[in-house]
Design an enzyme around this catalytic site. Structure first.
Site, short mmCIF file in Angstrom:
data_model
loop_
_atom_site.label_atom_id
_atom_site.label_comp_id
_atom_site.label_asym_id
_atom_site.label_seq_id
_atom_site.Cartn_x
_atom_site.Cartn_y
_atom_site.Cartn_z
N GLU A 1 0.80 -1.22 0.00
CA GLU A 1 0.00 0.00 0.00
C GLU A 1 0.83 1.27 0.00
O GLU A 1 0.31 2.34 -0.26
CB GLU A 1 -0.89 0.00 1.23
CG GLU A 1 -1.85 -1.15 1.20
CD GLU A 1 -2.20 -1.55 2.60
OE1 GLU A 1 -3.37 -1.46 2.94
OE2 GLU A 1 -1.30 -1.94 3.34
N ASP B 1 -11.89 -7.91 3.77
CA ASP B 1 -12.51 -9.21 4.05
C ASP B 1 -13.50 -9.05 5.20
O ASP B 1 -13.54 -8.01 5.84
CB ASP B 1 -11.42 -10.24 4.42
CG ASP B 1 -10.66 -9.81 5.67
OD1 ASP B 1 -11.11 -10.15 6.76
OD2 ASP B 1 -9.63 -9.11 5.55
#
Ligand code: ADE
Length: 259
Positions: free
Chosen positions: A21, A226
């Site tokens: 990221e 998730d």
């Protein structure tokens, strides 16, 4: 003049647990220099006229609290943003949504019967509140990203592959611990024991504790990769590789522009 005002607020530390990221964000940083301490590379530079120190902390509470302490004591940051991806716990939060911490708790802190569950021993604190001004700026930044950039940056193909829709933005409780939550038992325990948890990850509440002790404001924004269930490890990797950096870079850029 604007630059002087911005930089008088002091540098902001941006702490991200994983490599994937950080890459896109680094592209926005100008006049960049790097310093390596304890296997961590700290990138110092200007981001939209604001001094930033960007670092990959590593995963978990020890790695992140140590990194936060270095940001504060070696790099003199005056606030810390924790970002990256997270597991969604509340029913209404979906993969691809954005979660902003209002407060943070260490869900694996348990010194009963000496202290109440979740309380940090000898501190009287279980829930660390994020800074309200920074948190509200994160919300504005996330809205701007979703309304003006999301469609251009995340392809329809990626959205279909990940099963995501236009992201919703949620504010609520972050629960951190040294566990990847990915079984029904873990998920159920958090839901039953840590009241009102919106999302889970492995760093934020530890950074919050360090910031509290040092008198430094903190805030946190994460994208939901998730649902912290039995499929979490599959969704986590797919999201990390396909979408995480786009969200992180887009939102953080908008946030820094607001400071
Ligand atoms: N980060 C992203 N997903 C997570 C999960 N399910 N548990 C802990 N940390 C996470």
């Amino acid at each position: 003049m604007e630059e002087i005002v911005k930089n008088s607020i002091g540098p902001i530390g941006i702490l991200i647990p994983m490599e994937e990221e950080i890459e896109l964000l680094l592209g926005f940083v100008e006049n960049k220099s790097e310093t390596k301490i304890a296997s961590r590379t700290f990138f110092i530079g200007d981001f939209h006229g604001r001094q930033v120190v960007l670092v990959k902390s590593g995963i978990g509470k020890v790695a992140s609290s140590f990194t936060a302490s270095l940001l504060i004591h070696k790099f003199n940051v005056k606030s810390i943003l924790v970002t990256g991806i997270a597991g969604g716990i509340a029913d209404h939060i979906k993969v691809g949504d954005i979660a902003i911490a209002v407060d943070a708790v260490q869900h694996d802190m348990d010194c009963r019967p000496l202290f109440p569950q979740f309380e940090i021993p000898l501190s009287n604190i279980s829930f660390y509140k994020s800074d309200p001004v920074l948190t509200s700026k994160l919300e504005t930044a996330a809205k701007k990203f979703v309304n003006t950039e999301f469609d251009n940056k995340v392809s329809l193909e990626t959205m279909q592959q990940l099963g995501i829709e236009l992201p919703q933005i949620h504010l609520g409780r972050l629960a951190s611990g040294d566990q990847f939550i990915g079984t029904f038992n873990q998920w159920e325990k958090i839901r039953a024991e840590v009241m009102d948890t919106l999302f889970v990850e492995m760093e934020g509440a530890a950074v919050a504790q360090v910031c509290y002790d040092c008198g430094i404001p903190w805030c946190s924004i994460r994208t939901i990769s998730d649902k912290a269930d039995a499929m979490a490890h599959v969704d986590f990797n797919l999201f990390l590789n396909k979408a995480a950096k786009i969200y992180t870079a887009g939102i953080v850029k908008k946030f820094i522009e607001l400071l």
